[in-house]
Design an enzyme around this catalytic site. Sequence first.
Site, PDB file in Angstrom:
ATOM      1  N   LYS A 157       0.802  -1.240   0.000  1.00  0.00           N
ATOM      2  CA  LYS A 157       0.000   0.000   0.000  1.00  0.00           C
ATOM      3  C   LYS A 157       0.830   1.284   0.000  1.00  0.00           C
ATOM      4  CE  LYS A 157      -3.385  -1.100  -0.613  1.00  0.00           C
ATOM      5  NZ  LYS A 157      -3.777  -1.878  -1.850  1.00  0.00           N
ATOM      6  N   SER A 158       2.026   1.180  -0.575  1.00  0.00           N
ATOM      7  CA  SER A 158       2.904   2.350  -0.579  1.00  0.00           C
ATOM      8  C   SER A 158       3.050   2.990  -1.953  1.00  0.00           C
ATOM      9  CB  SER A 158       4.293   1.945  -0.065  1.00  0.00           C
ATOM     10  OG  SER A 158       4.173   1.406   1.223  1.00  0.00           O
ATOM     11  N   TRP A 216       1.299   2.443  -8.697  1.00  0.00           N
ATOM     12  CA  TRP A 216       1.679   3.745  -9.239  1.00  0.00           C
ATOM     13  C   TRP A 216       3.037   3.628  -9.941  1.00  0.00           C
ATOM     14  CZ3 TRP A 216       1.801   8.716  -5.674  1.00  0.00           C
ATOM     15  CH2 TRP A 216       1.746   9.858  -6.486  1.00  0.00           C
ATOM     16  N   HIS A 248       7.175  -7.134  -2.583  1.00  0.00           N
ATOM     17  CA  HIS A 248       7.046  -6.671  -1.197  1.00  0.00           C
ATOM     18  C   HIS A 248       8.064  -7.404  -0.303  1.00  0.00           C
ATOM     19  CE1 HIS A 248       3.432  -4.531  -2.212  1.00  0.00           C
ATOM     20  NE2 HIS A 248       2.635  -5.575  -2.251  1.00  0.00           N
ATOM     21  N   ARG A 290       6.084   5.084   2.044  1.00  0.00           N
ATOM     22  CA  ARG A 290       4.942   5.977   2.285  1.00  0.00           C
ATOM     23  C   ARG A 290       4.764   6.137   3.782  1.00  0.00           C
ATOM     24  NH1 ARG A 290      -1.348   4.729   0.334  1.00  0.00           N
ATOM     25  NH2 ARG A 290      -2.103   6.859   0.647  1.00  0.00           N
ATOM     26  N   SER A 347      -4.751   2.539   4.378  1.00  0.00           N
ATOM     27  CA  SER A 347      -4.955   1.973   3.039  1.00  0.00           C
ATOM     28  C   SER A 347      -5.015   0.443   3.135  1.00  0.00           C
ATOM     29  CB  SER A 347      -3.800   2.412   2.134  1.00  0.00           C
ATOM     30  OG  SER A 347      -3.939   1.879   0.852  1.00  0.00           O
ATOM     31  N   THR A 391      -1.309  10.271 -13.118  1.00  0.00           N
ATOM     32  CA  THR A 391      -1.973  10.988 -12.030  1.00  0.00           C
ATOM     33  C   THR A 391      -3.070  10.084 -11.454  1.00  0.00           C
ATOM     34  OG1 THR A 391      -3.616  11.956 -13.494  1.00  0.00           O
ATOM     35  CG2 THR A 391      -1.607  13.249 -13.114  1.00  0.00           C
ATOM     36  N   MET A 437      -5.349   7.579 -13.595  1.00  0.00           N
ATOM     37  CA  MET A 437      -5.192   6.133 -13.380  1.00  0.00           C
ATOM     38  C   MET A 437      -6.493   5.491 -12.922  1.00  0.00           C
ATOM     39  SD  MET A 437      -1.425   5.572 -11.692  1.00  0.00           S
ATOM     40  CE  MET A 437      -1.753   3.881 -11.198  1.00  0.00           C
ATOM     41  N   LYS A 492      -8.232   6.602  -2.294  1.00  0.00           N
ATOM     42  CA  LYS A 492      -8.202   8.056  -2.047  1.00  0.00           C
ATOM     43  C   LYS A 492      -7.001   8.723  -2.703  1.00  0.00           C
ATOM     44  CE  LYS A 492     -11.352   9.020   1.441  1.00  0.00           C
ATOM     45  NZ  LYS A 492     -11.487   9.511   2.814  1.00  0.00           N
TER      46      LYS A 492
HETATM   47  S1  PPS Z   1      -0.553  -2.990  -3.168  1.00  0.00           S
HETATM   48  O1  PPS Z   1      -1.812  -3.738  -2.913  1.00  0.00           O
HETATM   49  O2  PPS Z   1       0.413  -3.179  -2.097  1.00  0.00           O
HETATM   50  O3  PPS Z   1       0.017  -3.283  -4.468  1.00  0.00           O
HETATM   51  O4  PPS Z   1      -1.016  -1.456  -3.137  1.00  0.00           O
HETATM   52  P1  PPS Z   1      -0.152  -0.244  -3.675  1.00  0.00           P
HETATM   53  O5  PPS Z   1      -0.291  -0.145  -5.132  1.00  0.00           O
HETATM   54  O6  PPS Z   1       1.228  -0.316  -3.125  1.00  0.00           O
HETATM   55  O7  PPS Z   1      -0.831   1.011  -2.967  1.00  0.00           O
HETATM   56  C1  PPS Z   1      -2.149   1.408  -3.254  1.00  0.00           C
HETATM   57  C2  PPS Z   1      -2.282   2.829  -2.764  1.00  0.00           C
HETATM   58  O8  PPS Z   1      -1.631   3.714  -3.692  1.00  0.00           O
HETATM   59  C3  PPS Z   1      -2.563   4.685  -4.142  1.00  0.00           C
HETATM   60  N1  PPS Z   1      -2.229   5.126  -5.501  1.00  0.00           N
HETATM   61  C4  PPS Z   1      -2.018   6.416  -5.832  1.00  0.00           C
HETATM   62  N2  PPS Z   1      -1.991   7.530  -5.082  1.00  0.00           N
HETATM   63  C5  PPS Z   1      -1.765   8.713  -5.728  1.00  0.00           C
HETATM   64  N3  PPS Z   1      -1.576   8.815  -7.056  1.00  0.00           N
HETATM   65  C6  PPS Z   1      -1.583   7.715  -7.852  1.00  0.00           C
HETATM   66  N4  PPS Z   1      -1.419   7.845  -9.162  1.00  0.00           N
HETATM   67  C7  PPS Z   1      -1.804   6.446  -7.227  1.00  0.00           C
HETATM   68  N5  PPS Z   1      -1.889   5.171  -7.684  1.00  0.00           N
HETATM   69  C8  PPS Z   1      -2.150   4.384  -6.612  1.00  0.00           C
HETATM   70  C9  PPS Z   1      -3.895   3.948  -4.060  1.00  0.00           C
HETATM   71  O9  PPS Z   1      -4.988   4.829  -4.157  1.00  0.00           O
HETATM   72  C10 PPS Z   1      -3.742   3.281  -2.704  1.00  0.00           C
HETATM   73  O10 PPS Z   1      -3.792   4.220  -1.627  1.00  0.00           O
HETATM   74  P2  PPS Z   1      -5.139   4.626  -0.829  1.00  0.00           P
HETATM   75  O11 PPS Z   1      -4.668   5.472   0.326  1.00  0.00           O
HETATM   76  O12 PPS Z   1      -5.776   3.359  -0.376  1.00  0.00           O
HETATM   77  O13 PPS Z   1      -5.955   5.404  -1.803  1.00  0.00           O
END
Ligand code: PPS
Length: 297
Positions: free
Chosen positions: A49-50, A54, A102, A124, A132, A222, A226, A252
Amino acid sequence: MASSSDFKYNFVSHKGFNLISGTHDPAEVDAICNYEVRDSDVFVVTYPKSGTIWMQQILRLIEAKGDLTSEELNSDQVPWIELQGKGKEFVEAPSPRLRVTHLPYHLMPHALSQKKGKVIYVARNPKDVLVSYFHFHKFATMLETPKDFNHFFEKFIRGDVYGNSWFEHTKSWYAHQDNMQFLFITYEEMIQDLRSSVKRISSFLGKNLTDAQLTEVVKHSTFKNMRVIPQANYEMVPDDLLNHHNGKFMRKGTIGDWKNHFTVNQNEIFDQIFQKEMKEFPVSFVWDIKDIEQITV
Ligand code: PPS
């Protein structure tokens, strides 16, 4: 063949790290440390979730010079190395092999510490990671739905989750960086200035993008964009893996949502643990979107 639901919620502790039964195979994970690493290999390392998805998006776009026409899922273009069945694929894959993981440092290829391949570590702030991850546990069928937020809060602090302790994961990768070709970047830096972050990443990877290509990479990375790109938001992943009625992967995408979840008491407990665990860690985290003066895209 057993289905993922037969193994639900069982962690197998493997060399001090929780693996998820039915998702990871300890013998395959064990083989990873002896993999040969090519100079062109890139590993994105994250605590869950970091910002994994993205960075998958950014890497695939940098590789394609901003072109988003491929319809492959992010997780197919930039797969997890530790997932069951992915090891053989990694060994045989053509270059460049772009992977996410991970896994902790000690389970990854030893060759990384001979400066083979490149590692991008995305960190993060752990309060937002916790929140998250709490929501992701309701969404991902291979993880146990938490009883309530406090129950999950305690599990996270104990490291009783996939990824184990956020503190150990972050500190341990950071501590070994001098042995590797290593880029450390935070989710919050990416929120604050996505364009500069993408520039840093592409220059670390030795990829020269034109300004127009860079603009395309940023545009398609963004949160707003996305969220509506099917390859990038996992809406195509079937319900038996992600229960789409219970949430959204792109939830979020901001800094400071923990303020909507933590009680005053939980925040005090967390701060105490953070200060104790991270007192010698040289990087500071941004905890609130309001602490960022200007957001640049
Ligand atoms: S996982 O399951 O571990 O692979 O999840 P991971 O992809 O590491 O993390 C998911 C969180 O990243 C947020 N996210 C973004 N935030 C801002 N901008 C962009 N472009 C973006 N892409 C992914 C995603 O919304 C999850 O965070 P939260 O706080 O739950 O929204």
